[in-house]
Design a protein around this motif. Sequence first.
Motif, PDB file in Angstrom:
ATOM      1  N   GLY A 151       0.811  -1.209   0.000  1.00 12.90           N
ATOM      2  CA  GLY A 151       0.000   0.000   0.000  1.00 12.90           C
ATOM      3  C   GLY A 151       0.842   1.256   0.000  1.00 12.90           C
ATOM      4  O   GLY A 151       2.075   1.216  -0.048  1.00 12.90           O
ATOM      5  N   GLY A 152       0.159   2.408   0.053  1.00 15.42           N
ATOM      6  CA  GLY A 152       0.816   3.700  -0.010  1.00 15.42           C
ATOM      7  C   GLY A 152       1.709   3.963   1.174  1.00 15.42           C
ATOM      8  O   GLY A 152       1.487   3.469   2.283  1.00 15.42           O
ATOM      9  N   HIS A 153       2.771   4.746   0.924  1.00 16.54           N
ATOM     10  CA  HIS A 153       3.726   5.142   1.955  1.00 16.54           C
ATOM     11  C   HIS A 153       4.343   3.932   2.655  1.00 16.54           C
ATOM     12  O   HIS A 153       4.458   3.889   3.879  1.00 16.54           O
ATOM     13  N   GLY A 154       4.710   2.922   1.847  1.00 17.96           N
ATOM     14  CA  GLY A 154       5.381   1.746   2.384  1.00 17.96           C
ATOM     15  C   GLY A 154       4.525   0.912   3.304  1.00 17.96           C
ATOM     16  O   GLY A 154       5.033   0.177   4.150  1.00 17.96           O
ATOM     17  N   GLY A 155       3.221   1.001   3.148  1.00 18.28           N
ATOM     18  CA  GLY A 155       2.299   0.300   4.030  1.00 18.28           C
ATOM     19  C   GLY A 155       1.829   1.154   5.189  1.00 18.28           C
ATOM     20  O   GLY A 155       1.001   0.719   5.998  1.00 18.28           O
ATOM     21  N   GLY A 156       2.328   2.392   5.261  1.00 21.76           N
ATOM     22  CA  GLY A 156       1.952   3.273   6.367  1.00 21.76           C
ATOM     23  C   GLY A 156       0.487   3.628   6.385  1.00 21.76           C
ATOM     24  O   GLY A 156      -0.122   3.757   7.452  1.00 21.76           O
ATOM     25  N   ASP A 157      -0.113   3.793   5.192  1.00 19.06           N
ATOM     26  CA  ASP A 157      -1.534   4.146   5.139  1.00 19.06           C
ATOM     27  C   ASP A 157      -2.393   3.066   5.784  1.00 19.06           C
ATOM     28  O   ASP A 157      -3.370   3.358   6.485  1.00 19.06           O
ATOM     29  N   GLU A 158      -2.041   1.807   5.537  1.00 20.64           N
ATOM     30  CA  GLU A 158      -2.822   0.708   6.116  1.00 20.64           C
ATOM     31  C   GLU A 158      -2.725   0.700   7.634  1.00 20.64           C
ATOM     32  O   GLU A 158      -3.705   0.434   8.339  1.00 20.64           O
ATOM     33  N   LEU A 159      -1.539   0.964   8.170  1.00 21.54           N
ATOM     34  CA  LEU A 159      -1.367   1.005   9.623  1.00 21.54           C
ATOM     35  C   LEU A 159      -2.153   2.155  10.243  1.00 21.54           C
ATOM     36  O   LEU A 159      -2.782   2.000  11.296  1.00 21.54           O
ATOM     37  N   LEU A 160      -2.130   3.301   9.571  1.00 22.95           N
ATOM     38  CA  LEU A 160      -2.900   4.443  10.054  1.00 22.95           C
ATOM     39  C   LEU A 160      -4.383   4.127  10.083  1.00 22.95           C
ATOM     40  O   LEU A 160      -5.080   4.390  11.078  1.00 22.95           O
ATOM     41  N   LEU A 161      -4.899   3.551   8.996  1.00 23.12           N
ATOM     42  CA  LEU A 161      -6.324   3.245   8.919  1.00 23.12           C
ATOM     43  C   LEU A 161      -6.726   2.229   9.985  1.00 23.12           C
ATOM     44  O   LEU A 161      -7.817   2.307  10.546  1.00 23.12           O
ATOM     45  N   SER A 162      -5.849   1.286  10.263  1.00 21.17           N
ATOM     46  CA  SER A 162      -6.148   0.308  11.311  1.00 21.17           C
ATOM     47  C   SER A 162      -6.294   0.995  12.663  1.00 21.17           C
ATOM     48  O   SER A 162      -7.214   0.684  13.433  1.00 21.17           O
ATOM     49  N   ASP A 163      -5.400   1.932  12.962  1.00 25.37           N
ATOM     50  CA  ASP A 163      -5.512   2.671  14.218  1.00 25.37           C
ATOM     51  C   ASP A 163      -6.792   3.498  14.263  1.00 25.37           C
ATOM     52  O   ASP A 163      -7.455   3.590  15.302  1.00 25.37           O
ATOM     53  N   LEU A 164      -7.142   4.105  13.135  1.00 25.51           N
ATOM     54  CA  LEU A 164      -8.337   4.946  13.107  1.00 25.51           C
ATOM     55  C   LEU A 164      -9.612   4.147  13.319  1.00 25.51           C
ATOM     56  O   LEU A 164     -10.507   4.552  14.057  1.00 25.51           O
ATOM     57  N   PHE A 165      -9.711   2.996  12.642  1.00 22.36           N
ATOM     58  CA  PHE A 165     -10.973   2.268  12.635  1.00 22.36           C
ATOM     59  C   PHE A 165     -11.062   1.152  13.671  1.00 22.36           C
ATOM     60  O   PHE A 165     -12.162   0.726  14.016  1.00 22.36           O
TER      61      PHE A 165
END
Length: 495
Positions: free
Chosen positions: A429-443
């Motif tokens: 995913g975007g930003h080396g997978g960073g976007d997925e980690l962010l979304l996991s924290d958010l949701f």
Amino acid sequence: MGNTANTVNPGSAVAPDDATVDDRTADEATADAARSANPARKARIALIGTGGRSEMYIRAIFGKHSDTAELVAFSDVNPGRVEFYQKLIQELGAPGPVAAFDPAELTAFIRDNDIDRVVVTTPDYTHADYIVEGLEAGADVVVEKPLTIDAEGCRRITKAVEETGRNVVVTFNYRYSPRNSALKEIIQSGVIGKVTSIDFSWVLDTVHGADYFRRWHREKKNSGGLLIHKASHHFDLVNWWIDDVPERVFASGGLRFYGDRNAAERGLGPRPERGTPDAGASAAGTGTAERDPFALDLREDERLKALFLDNEHFDGYRRDQDVFTAGITIEDNLALVVDYQGGPTLSYSLNAHSPWEGYRVAVNGTEGRAELEVVERAAVVHSTDKKTVVDPSATPVEEEDAVRRNGERLVVQRHWEPAYEVPIVNGEGGHGGGDELLLSDLFNGPGEDPLGRPSGYLDGLRSVSVGIAGNASLESGLPVRTADLDLGADLRRGA
């Protein structure tokens, strides 16, 4: 720093950073109690702003995080863009269209539809209005960076957080990028000792950098300039990396490459007003956009065409303005010196017309030095058989040359010892997978994170404080203290 942010899970009620909680209305208190009593209930989300950035959240809600979140409605001043995403959610398997409401009706919609969170992905100058209205209507807010563009907006947001007890999350996805997390680990471990200074240079290339001069960002009244719209990401990284607070800023810079005056000085000659030929009667001028490396032809990108070109008739917004026309009020070359509460000094520079894209950061400490070099696009090479990726940090590219290669490298060297390289493990995913980690924290709610990546509204304030002070310094030619900006909150650690 490293605040634990609230999430879109309505059962995880976390008070805002350092805020005091005033009395809420009886209806709001009853609604909050009902949410807490049913932690398995999906968070009800309203999204305002259906431009390009909203897609990440929409795909997450209808994809991996459909078990914790429900998109109740879209809102945008442009009905064509709302319709674009209505079609997308059908492709993602939605049982039917979601509601759409007028942005002017945000308060009523939140209260009438039991909305838990408002996701704000609108232009920067509107952030403060929507954040404050969302909080006062009884919802928490997730907002794209920057938090807002000026001191007045900061004061309004801070006041609303304190009075409502609601939470604001600024989505700093760069914190989650594995390479940036790896540097944080090195600094936090103490291997280079106490941080004394940071050298940070960011270069945007003639595709990505130029794009800020085509869109609404080109006017400082809309974006705060690159010191706020773009660099708030970078300042947040430094604040987070060294766990410190910016105190004094001195800035220098100007518009030295883009704009009509620079074009005339270099003898570029007459140019079309926009990059898409024959897109409107006013797209007059000479030159062929197809062969112009600075032109963006919206017809060549199916998504941009559908979102913007096909919907111009609703609001007149042009996504493809020429980067060498009049009316640009932001800078394309910037340099700052930032002093921190704990003693370190940051030397920062931003260039928006580089032939390659990436960044270099060196952190000096009492025991050694850590150096991170990132090349996101080694060379801008236009080909005739594929469209050029605008943002190589979000969409990896393969354009390289014989000398410079795409990639990243983190090197650590202690005093009197040989250097060694720290491995960086990227995800998908975007930003080396960073976007997925962010979304996991958010949701899903942030778990224990020793790196403190989840961010709260104080982190948003601290990041924009550098840009706001920098803009003031550009005007005055003098250093500016962040405490003198009157942002509505004491940004210092332990205050």
